[in-house]
Write a protein that holds these residues in place. Structure first.
Motif, PDB file in Angstrom:
ATOM      1  N   THR A 226      38.187-106.437 -42.528  1.00 45.45           N
ATOM      2  CA  THR A 226      37.483-105.417 -42.142  1.00 45.45           C
ATOM      3  C   THR A 226      38.343-103.684 -41.419  1.00 45.45           C
ATOM      4  O   THR A 226      37.632-103.035 -42.397  1.00 45.45           O
TER       5      THR A 226
ATOM      6  N   SER B 130      39.764-111.516 -39.416  1.00 43.75           N
ATOM      7  CA  SER B 130      38.432-111.295 -39.700  1.00 43.75           C
ATOM      8  C   SER B 130      38.510-109.444 -39.088  1.00 43.75           C
ATOM      9  O   SER B 130      37.931-108.829 -40.282  1.00 43.75           O
TER      10      SER B 130
ATOM     11  N   TYR C 113      38.937-103.394 -45.770  1.00 42.07           N
ATOM     12  CA  TYR C 113      37.146-102.647 -46.326  1.00 42.07           C
ATOM     13  C   TYR C 113      36.914-101.598 -45.474  1.00 42.07           C
ATOM     14  O   TYR C 113      36.561-100.738 -46.146  1.00 42.07           O
TER      15      TYR C 113
ATOM     16  N   VAL D 245      30.449-106.922 -40.536  1.00 43.03           N
ATOM     17  CA  VAL D 245      31.723-107.347 -41.815  1.00 43.03           C
ATOM     18  C   VAL D 245      32.419-108.311 -40.688  1.00 43.03           C
ATOM     19  O   VAL D 245      32.686-109.407 -41.180  1.00 43.03           O
ATOM     20  N   SER D 246      33.196-107.992 -40.066  1.00 43.39           N
ATOM     21  CA  SER D 246      33.916-108.528 -39.288  1.00 43.39           C
ATOM     22  C   SER D 246      33.095-110.510 -38.750  1.00 43.39           C
ATOM     23  O   SER D 246      33.788-111.452 -39.517  1.00 43.39           O
TER      24      SER D 246
ATOM     25  N   GLU E  15      31.237-102.154 -39.355  1.00 40.30           N
ATOM     26  CA  GLU E  15      32.381-102.962 -38.853  1.00 40.30           C
ATOM     27  C   GLU E  15      32.050-104.441 -38.724  1.00 40.30           C
ATOM     28  O   GLU E  15      32.991-105.446 -39.246  1.00 40.30           O
TER      29      GLU E  15
END
Length: 539
Positions: free
Chosen positions: A367, A363, A371, A387-388, A384
């Motif tokens: 990220t 992840s 991302y 999202v992770s 961040e």
């Protein structure tokens, strides 16, 4: 589920409950002022000392699948299964060389992933993306294999049946894993690894001392195993193996060991564990201390011979056509039920720790290097982290679907492919820690050529049970021997990198900007160039 051993299952559930409590409690362990920063959630505040790091890396590197797959390989093929021992011996000197340098430069520049370093070192988002995608791809089947380990234990305990009744325990275990990983980040597997390693050492020491007394001693174990391995396989019309490697296997044995040693420390989950250390010397100390696990690995491998030496165990495993059941079945047949439950719990917890770290590593790669790098460059640390956290849940769900929807052998074979892939990031990551001579486009081209060669070659390998991805060894071009595909692809990778670098430099093709400096690779925690993160100071 009528034949479930209640004692075994009860002990297993008890320990899973214990580590779940520990996992949630880890959210408050050495926590900074906020969890919403990748340095905190994804790297545990970058503050772990030698003791914690030793358990974390041990729990990270030696997974549930290790404890099942290595003895299974010995059960199925004999001495070839011991290739994991020299590979660990070769790997730790490599860790000693590259680990401290990666720690230092990452702490100076705030790198969270190996792809962060590659992007900064070579000034190439594309190369960083290649490393990130490779890491994510390699992680997925690896996480799935932790589920395979748990499922093997549940099967031997009698949790079979069909549909929801069979899969519900697996759902519950990974729902709990997802929950405490989401809330606690890397601190959860770090704290749980203490429980995991303690259980594993107890079980293996007891097994090595107790089981031979039930099987007539070591002489009988080796004699019986040799006799079983030399029987002709009705499918291949050849002996299944030997307790001594033959001439035909020595190249495969050596290249598996060498190629795997290159992969060990550049797997994203291993890098994640290392970057969580609080000081540069912590990595050096652990490179010296972690070989203690190699002794454990050797003892584990001997369980494969023990399973062959007990006729009812060998017959049950062969009837199931699944060597991965060798260790759980052996434990189930020789230990009293309560201690079998402890042994199964050790394997189960041994799956949860690396699965948590792997999902965090995957992840973080998405990220930081997909991302943020390509979609949201202005993303805040809190964004961040969120999202992770979300992606870590998706990774676990994907692994669960993989295990439930596909044949287990597919996960095993794809994990071999993951090893082939991850080695191809070695030039940019490991060699990049020592030299900037390689051109970024040459590294990208070498990676691409090696990935195609390795994937196609692995796809074309068959086994008695698999038409494709049947094994990780193949004929080495121009040599006339078989060897680990990852190492052959790596040699091709390096040839492309060196030749193209020379050509591109001769043509004066612009290279990317290097944001590192020589002193960055030697910095320690107290040095002024190390990034100061006062808002994350742990209390």
């Amino acid at each position: 589920m009528d034949n479930v051993n209640g004692v075994e299952l009860g002990v297993f559930v008890f320990f899973i409950a214990v580590v779940t409590v520990v996992g949630f409690a880890a959210a408050r362990w050495r926590r900074g002022q906020t969890i919403l920063h990748l340095d905190e959630w994804g790297l545990g505040g970058r503050s772990f000392g030698t003791f914690v790091t030793w358990f974390l890396l041990g729990g990270d590197l030696y997974t549930a699948y290790t404890f099942i797959a290595v003895p299974a390989a010995v059960f199925a093929g004999g001495a070839m299964g011991f290739w994991a021992l020299p590979y660990a011996a070769i790997a730790y000197p490599i860790v000693f060389l590259i680990g401290p340098r990666l720690w230092s430069v990452s702490h100076v520049h705030g790198y969270v992933t190996p792809a962060d370093f590659v992007r900064g070192r070579f000034g190439s988002k594309a190369l960083g993306l290649a490393v990130a995608v490779t890491g994510i791809l390699a992680m997925m089947p690896y996480i799935a294999l932790q589920l395979v380990g748990i499922q093997a234990v549940l099967t031997v305990m009698g949790v079979k049946g069909s549909g929801l009744a069979r899969d519900l325990p697996l759902f519950i275990a990974f729902a709990l894993l997802a929950a405490y990983t989401y809330t606690s980040g890397l601190r959860a597997p770090a704290l749980i690894s203490f429980v995991k390693d303690t259980l594993i050492y107890i079980v293996i020491i007891v097994a090595i001392l107790y089981i031979p007394t039930k099987l007539g001693g070591w002489g009988h174990i080796f004699d019986t195993a040799q006799a079983a391995l030399t029987k002709t396989n009705p499918v291949t019309h050849k002996p299944t193996g030997s307790i001594i490697t033959g001439d035909l296997n020595q190249w495969a044995y050596g290249t598996l060991a060498l190629g795997s040693s290159l992969a060990l420390f550049i797997y994203p989950h291993t890098v994640t564990g290392a970057l969580a250390a609080g000081r540069r010397n912590v990595i050096k100390r652990n490179a010296a201390l972690l070989p203690a696990y190699s002794l454990l690995l050797g003892l584990l491998a001997l369980l494969g011979y023990m399973a062959l030496a007990k006729p009812d165990v060998a017959a049950a495993v062969k009837a199931a056509k699944n060597p991965q059941l060798a260790v759980p079945t052996l434990f189930d047949h020789v230990f009293p039920s309560w201690f079998t439950g402890v042994a199964f719990a050790a394997i189960g917890v041994g799956a949860l720790v690396p699965a948590a770290i792997m999902s965090i590593a995957a992840s973080n790669l998405f990220t930081r290097n997909v991302y943020k790098a390509f979609f949201r460059p202005e993303a805040s640390p809190a964004e961040e982290t969120r999202v992770s956290q979300f992606v870590s849940l998706l990774v676990k769900i994907g692994a669960l679907i993989f295990v439930l929807a596909f044949d287990k052998s597919l996960a095993i074979n794809l994990q071999l492919l993951g090893g082939i892939w991850i080695v191809q990031t070695f030039p940019a990551l490991a060699l990049g820690l020592f030299t900037r001579w390689f051109h970024r486009w040459a590294l990208l081209a070498g990676w691409a050529v090696a990935m195609v060669y390795g994937t196609v070659t692995a796809y074309n390998q068959s086994s008695p049970t698999q038409k494709h991805f049947g094994q990780s060894i193949a004929n080495i071009p121009f040599i006339g021997h078989t060897g680990y595909i990852a190492l052959t692809a790596f040699v091709i990778n390096m040839l492309v990198v060196v030749v193209l670098t020379g050509l591109l430099k001769a043509l004066k093709v612009p290279d990317g900007a290097d944001e590192t400096s020589p002193s960055d690779f030697l910095a320690d925690a107290k040095d002024p160039q190390v990034q100061d993160l006062p808002e994350l100071t742990t209390g």
